[in-house]
Design a protein around this motif. Structure first.
Motif, PDB file in Angstrom:
ATOM      1  N   VAL A  46       0.858  -1.184   0.000  1.00 17.93           N
ATOM      2  CA  VAL A  46       0.000   0.000   0.000  1.00 17.93           C
ATOM      3  C   VAL A  46       0.894   1.234   0.000  1.00 17.93           C
ATOM      4  O   VAL A  46       1.843   1.331   0.780  1.00 17.93           O
ATOM      5  CB  VAL A  46      -0.941   0.005   1.210  1.00 17.93           C
ATOM      6  CG1 VAL A  46      -1.821   1.268   1.199  1.00 17.93           C
ATOM      7  CG2 VAL A  46      -1.807  -1.248   1.217  1.00 17.93           C
TER       8      VAL A  46
ATOM      9  N   THR B  71       1.075   5.505  -0.159  1.00 16.15           N
ATOM     10  CA  THR B  71       0.371   6.778   0.003  1.00 16.15           C
ATOM     11  C   THR B  71       1.363   7.840   0.448  1.00 16.15           C
ATOM     12  O   THR B  71       2.518   7.552   0.754  1.00 16.15           O
ATOM     13  CB  THR B  71      -0.777   6.650   1.030  1.00 16.15           C
ATOM     14  OG1 THR B  71      -1.528   7.879   1.061  1.00 16.15           O
ATOM     15  CG2 THR B  71      -0.246   6.357   2.426  1.00 16.15           C
TER      16      THR B  71
ATOM     17  N   ILE C 153      -5.736   3.175   6.859  1.00 13.72           N
ATOM     18  CA  ILE C 153      -4.927   2.542   5.811  1.00 13.72           C
ATOM     19  C   ILE C 153      -3.974   1.525   6.416  1.00 13.72           C
ATOM     20  O   ILE C 153      -3.823   0.403   5.897  1.00 13.72           O
ATOM     21  CB  ILE C 153      -4.167   3.626   5.021  1.00 13.72           C
ATOM     22  CG1 ILE C 153      -5.153   4.460   4.191  1.00 13.72           C
ATOM     23  CG2 ILE C 153      -3.101   3.012   4.133  1.00 13.72           C
ATOM     24  CD1 ILE C 153      -4.525   5.679   3.542  1.00 13.72           C
ATOM     25  N   ALA C 154      -3.324   1.890   7.520  1.00  9.93           N
ATOM     26  CA  ALA C 154      -2.391   0.977   8.173  1.00  9.93           C
ATOM     27  C   ALA C 154      -3.097  -0.276   8.684  1.00  9.93           C
ATOM     28  O   ALA C 154      -2.575  -1.392   8.577  1.00  9.93           O
ATOM     29  CB  ALA C 154      -1.684   1.692   9.326  1.00  9.93           C
TER      30      ALA C 154
ATOM     31  N   ALA D   7      -3.810  -2.506   5.644  1.00 11.23           N
ATOM     32  CA  ALA D   7      -2.581  -3.130   5.152  1.00 11.23           C
ATOM     33  C   ALA D   7      -2.145  -4.253   6.085  1.00 11.23           C
ATOM     34  O   ALA D   7      -1.768  -5.351   5.631  1.00 11.23           O
ATOM     35  CB  ALA D   7      -1.479  -2.085   5.026  1.00 11.23           C
TER      36      ALA D   7
ATOM     37  N   LEU E  59       3.349  -1.308   4.040  1.00 13.50           N
ATOM     38  CA  LEU E  59       2.853   0.061   3.942  1.00 13.50           C
ATOM     39  C   LEU E  59       4.034   1.007   3.734  1.00 13.50           C
ATOM     40  O   LEU E  59       4.950   1.063   4.547  1.00 13.50           O
ATOM     41  CB  LEU E  59       2.084   0.453   5.204  1.00 13.50           C
ATOM     42  CG  LEU E  59       1.588   1.905   5.277  1.00 13.50           C
ATOM     43  CD1 LEU E  59       0.697   2.256   4.093  1.00 13.50           C
ATOM     44  CD2 LEU E  59       0.866   2.157   6.604  1.00 13.50           C
TER      45      LEU E  59
ATOM     46  N   ASP F  61       3.344   1.273  12.413  1.00 15.11           N
ATOM     47  CA  ASP F  61       2.669   0.436  11.417  1.00 15.11           C
ATOM     48  C   ASP F  61       3.162   0.715  10.007  1.00 15.11           C
ATOM     49  O   ASP F  61       2.757   0.041   9.053  1.00 15.11           O
ATOM     50  CB  ASP F  61       1.149   0.681  11.464  1.00 15.11           C
ATOM     51  CG  ASP F  61       0.545   0.284  12.797  1.00 15.11           C
ATOM     52  OD1 ASP F  61       0.970  -0.752  13.343  1.00 15.11           O
ATOM     53  OD2 ASP F  61      -0.345   1.011  13.290  1.00 15.11           O
ATOM     54  N   ILE F  62       4.030   1.711   9.853  1.00 12.77           N
ATOM     55  CA  ILE F  62       4.582   2.064   8.541  1.00 12.77           C
ATOM     56  C   ILE F  62       5.879   1.292   8.338  1.00 12.77           C
ATOM     57  O   ILE F  62       6.788   1.345   9.157  1.00 12.77           O
ATOM     58  CB  ILE F  62       4.837   3.581   8.458  1.00 12.77           C
ATOM     59  CG1 ILE F  62       3.524   4.356   8.638  1.00 12.77           C
ATOM     60  CG2 ILE F  62       5.496   3.949   7.134  1.00 12.77           C
ATOM     61  CD1 ILE F  62       3.717   5.846   8.805  1.00 12.77           C
TER      62      ILE F  62
END
Length: 396
Positions: free
Chosen positions: A167, A169, A185-186, A189, A196, A223-224
């Protein structure tokens, strides 16, 4: 192109204009016209900070102007290693890869987009990320801007096809300044076992209690998986970077062609970025000044009908009619002392033209008030939904 050609004939061509001086903080001479610089991404005003300038000058005197080689061979010097180490520590990441530009950092991501991957990207991502998608053999799809429900459907499709999802962004989007809905989003994913990747070009250095960007601000930075960014915005320098796990960064170092086969950041640039990083880390008051000025601009715009974004972004984008109208307004604003950034299709959505204003910590309250005055006089008025309603007359 027709609108640009007409603007060229009347002196209103907006691109590649020469900056001929800086008469004061937050100001520029544009080919003899003095104006507030509202087109710059130097959000914290560090490009002109004496400490950053001296760091670059000292490195130039001691190390020269260029490494004259790629990072894998001769372009990794002590200043690069120190910058990578301190940036990794600042971002709470195990490792960092440096590149000569932020665009190049994003192109390097292509080595992560193998044929077993499905890359699912927000429709508003930067052009450099779009080009990275095209360079890799992964299948890719675009989800509607900030629409987790659409992203969820595309993630289900990728899983059904046996593809590993990625993912992609931005944290804060470069044209409108709005934040990605990163927590949602996180979560999506993670539930689909996806990687991510977040481009933090317009939020790292200015968002979050420590300045680590949109992820820290929204409480989901761990989470990234990969952060990409540039030193040319909040850091006031140049170059770009990727931050992530040691294994992933090593993969990008050895297989990321855009970085591996390009000359490294010049030593003065790396030294400037390092000094700026330390200022960002140690002086949160710079972010506070920026936030206060951005609030002042958004408050003033809200009074005349513009919608406030989901945070006090230093980026403000205003609808400006068709291409001819936009270019006419841009020139009128410059003559009134405000240097803005025009966006025409395809950089702007089809059928729209936009004017982008950027606030920096180098501005003063008087600068912001003058910007508001000029916008009120010259930019098309808007209704309460932010749609252009009554453009000013444009000469034939």
């Amino acid at each position: 192109m027709a609108a640009l050609n007409r603007a060229r004939q009347t002196g209103g061509y907006p691109f590649f204009r020469r900056i001929t001086g800086q008469p004061g903080p937050g100001e520029v001479f544009v080919e003899g016209l003095r104006a507030i610089n509202a087109a710059s991404g130097d959000y914290l005003g560090l490009a002109a900070d004496p400490r950053v300038r001296e760091a670059a000058a000292a490195a130039a005197r001691e190390l020269g102007a260029s490494c004259s080689g790629s990072p894998v061979v001769i372009g990794t010097w002590s200043v690069h290693a120190q910058l990578a180490e301190e940036l990794a520590d600042f971002l709470h990441r195990p490792a960092v890869l440096l590149s000569t530009t932020g665009y190049q950092a994003n192109l390097t991501l292509a080595c992560l987009f193998g044929e077993d991957r499905a890359v699912i990207a927000d429709r508003h991502i930067h052009a450099s990320l779009v080009d990275a998608l095209r360079l890799g053999p992964a299948k890719y799809r675009r989800f509607r801007h900030n629409a987790p429900d659409h992203l969820a459907r595309l993630l289900e499709e990728a899983s059904g096809q046996g593809l590993s999802p990625v993912v992609l962004t931005e944290g804060a989007f470069s044209l409108g300044g709005e934040l990605a809905v990163l927590p949602e989003i996180a979560d999506l994913a993670g539930r689909h076992g996806g990687m991510l990747i977040v481009d933090g070009a317009h939020d790292i250095g200015i968002l979050g209690p420590s300045g680590r960007g949109a992820g820290e601000h929204l409480g989901c930075e761990q989470d990234i998986d990969v952060l990409s960014g540039t030193f040319s915005k909040a850091f006031g320098a140049g170059g770009g970077y990727l931050a992530g796990s040691t294994e992933l960064i090593e993969h990008c170092r050895l297989l990321g062609r855009a970085t591996m086969y390009s000359a490294s950041m010049p030593p003065p640039t790396a030294a400037a970025a390092l000094r700026a990083l330390r200022i960002i880390r140690d002086e949160p008051e710079q972010r506070a000044v920026l936030a206060r000025l951005a609030d002042r601009l958004h408050d003033g715009l809200a009074e005349v009908g513009y919608d406030r974004p989901n945070w006090a972004s230093p980026i403000v984008t205003l609808p400006a009619g068709d291409a001819d109208q936009c270019l006419h307004t841009w020139r009128a604003m410059l003559e009134a002392g405000v240097f803005a950034a025009p966006f025409l299709p395809p950089a702007a959505p089809t059928g729209q033209s936009l004017l982008r204003l950027s606030v920096t910590a180098a501005h003063t309250e008087a600068h912001i008030d003058h910007i508001l005055e000029v916008v009120g006089q010259l930019v098309p008025t808007v209704d309460t939904t932010g749609v252009a309603a009554a453009p000013i007359p444009c000469p034939a």
